[in-house]
Design a protein around this motif. Sequence first.
Motif, PDB file in Angstrom:
ATOM      1  N   GLU A 205       0.835  -1.219   0.000  1.00 39.23           N
ATOM      2  CA  GLU A 205       0.000   0.000   0.000  1.00 39.23           C
ATOM      3  C   GLU A 205       0.868   1.267   0.000  1.00 39.23           C
ATOM      4  OE1 GLU A 205      -3.567   2.007  -0.262  1.00 39.23           O
ATOM      5  OE2 GLU A 205      -3.147  -0.157  -0.425  1.00 39.23           O
ATOM      6  N   THR A 206       1.979   1.184   0.711  1.00 33.88           N
ATOM      7  CA  THR A 206       2.896   2.333   0.727  1.00 33.88           C
ATOM      8  C   THR A 206       3.460   2.597  -0.657  1.00 33.88           C
ATOM      9  OG1 THR A 206       3.478   1.872   3.023  1.00 33.88           O
ATOM     10  CG2 THR A 206       4.987   3.266   1.768  1.00 33.88           C
TER      11      THR A 206
ATOM     12  N   ARG B 247       2.083   1.756  -3.515  1.00 39.06           N
ATOM     13  CA  ARG B 247       0.999   2.247  -4.376  1.00 39.06           C
ATOM     14  C   ARG B 247       0.739   3.748  -4.136  1.00 39.06           C
ATOM     15  NH1 ARG B 247      -3.542  -2.631  -4.048  1.00 39.06           N
ATOM     16  NH2 ARG B 247      -2.467  -4.072  -5.491  1.00 39.06           N
ATOM     17  N   LYS B 248       0.741   4.176  -2.848  1.00 42.00           N
ATOM     18  CA  LYS B 248       0.518   5.607  -2.547  1.00 42.00           C
ATOM     19  C   LYS B 248       1.646   6.470  -3.109  1.00 42.00           C
ATOM     20  CE  LYS B 248      -2.252   5.106   1.646  1.00 42.00           C
ATOM     21  NZ  LYS B 248      -2.326   5.375   3.105  1.00 42.00           N
ATOM     22  N   SER B 249       2.868   5.972  -3.040  1.00 41.27           N
ATOM     23  CA  SER B 249       3.993   6.721  -3.581  1.00 41.27           C
ATOM     24  C   SER B 249       3.840   6.946  -5.078  1.00 41.27           C
ATOM     25  CB  SER B 249       5.289   5.969  -3.274  1.00 41.27           C
ATOM     26  OG  SER B 249       6.402   6.657  -3.835  1.00 41.27           O
TER      27      SER B 249
ATOM     28  N   ASP C  20       0.983   6.811  -6.730  1.00 46.42           N
ATOM     29  CA  ASP C  20      -0.184   7.672  -6.967  1.00 46.42           C
ATOM     30  C   ASP C  20       0.159   9.153  -6.744  1.00 46.42           C
ATOM     31  OD1 ASP C  20      -1.659   5.440  -7.554  1.00 46.42           O
ATOM     32  OD2 ASP C  20      -2.536   5.264  -5.536  1.00 46.42           O
ATOM     33  N   ASN C  21       0.902   9.449  -5.663  1.00 45.30           N
ATOM     34  CA  ASN C  21       1.301  10.845  -5.392  1.00 45.30           C
ATOM     35  C   ASN C  21       2.207  11.387  -6.487  1.00 45.30           C
ATOM     36  OD1 ASN C  21      -0.158  10.925  -3.008  1.00 45.30           O
ATOM     37  ND2 ASN C  21       1.594  10.224  -1.762  1.00 45.30           N
TER      38      ASN C  21
ATOM     39  N   TYR D 163       0.120  12.201  -9.377  1.00 42.56           N
ATOM     40  CA  TYR D 163      -0.666  13.420  -9.113  1.00 42.56           C
ATOM     41  C   TYR D 163       0.215  14.663  -9.227  1.00 42.56           C
ATOM     42  CZ  TYR D 163      -3.267  16.951  -6.561  1.00 42.56           C
ATOM     43  OH  TYR D 163      -3.903  18.111  -6.188  1.00 42.56           O
TER      44      TYR D 163
END
Length: 361
Positions: free
Chosen positions: A174-175, A177-179, A181-182, A185
Amino acid sequence: MAAAAAAALLDELMGRNRNVLPNEKPKELNWEDPEFCKLYLVKFCPHDLFVNTRADLGACSRVHDDEARELFEKAPYSYRKQQYEDEFIRFCQSMLNEVERKIIKGKQRLALIGRTEAPTLTPAQTQRNEEQIALLTEKINKLVEEAEQSGIQGNVEQAQGLMRLCDQLKEERETLRKSNDNSHYNQTAELAAAQEKQMEVCDVCGAFLIVGDAQQRIDDHLMGKQHVGYARLKSALQEIMSKREKARDEKEQRREEDRKQRARANEELDRRRRDDRDRDRDRERDKRRRRDDDKGRHDSSSHSVMFRNSGHRSRSRSRDKHDRHRDDDHRRHARDKGSRDHRSSSHHNRRRHRSRSRSHK
């Protein structure tokens, strides 16, 4: 406010003496009357600069009269006029300080908007994260299957340990994936910001402007009331301050010239005094020299007189002695002569007596 504006409009159309009766004497115009706007007399009234703008100050409560301003301009510069200028400077400076704070805040706002909040990953880093996510997903699926088999076999503790390990792998996935995604963005935001038009702050009025905007919009902004008003405030303030600085320099120059003239006059006076002292000293020296010369001549003449008197006295004494000797000789000669005469007369008398006696016989 509306009544004051209407009265000002009527005064402008009909004159300030519109309510004076025919038999009444109109009031003499004086620029020092409190009804006149001091700011308008000096330069202009700032209330007239920002009408119908965000910086609108409203209508002025004082009278704006052109004749009074002409009288103010023709009047000699005095302390009263300086007070009017000081009030104009304070009012303009307060407005310029306010717009300066607005400009600073606008620039700080643009700086905050343009600041990057999170680091952006490169495409290679994003690809490695995707591969790591795929590997973690495979491990998680295998651990889930092993945990299910252990549960079916009744090995509960082993099944729980496998599930805890599976949860840790899920958090790691999950970490990642968030990296990604950010990063995606941020890249999208940067692209949008690059495509969006950049902004800047006007250094005169503090308004936000678009960099590289159309010339028509730039001209409209430069000719707007707010921009022109603040520019006029700055120009008027600089003009008054430069005039005062020039007057101060001229006054200082005159004071310096007066000081130099006084110094030259004092030097001339000191020179004259020195010359007078020198002349007095020379005259005194000449007087002493003359006195000394007179005293010397007097002493020499006294000595000569004394010498002559002493010689005269010696000669007088010798003459007196000679005279005394001569007198003594005369007296002696007289005595001798007398005695001789007496003897001769006696002898003659005796002879006569003898002759007479002979004759009688």
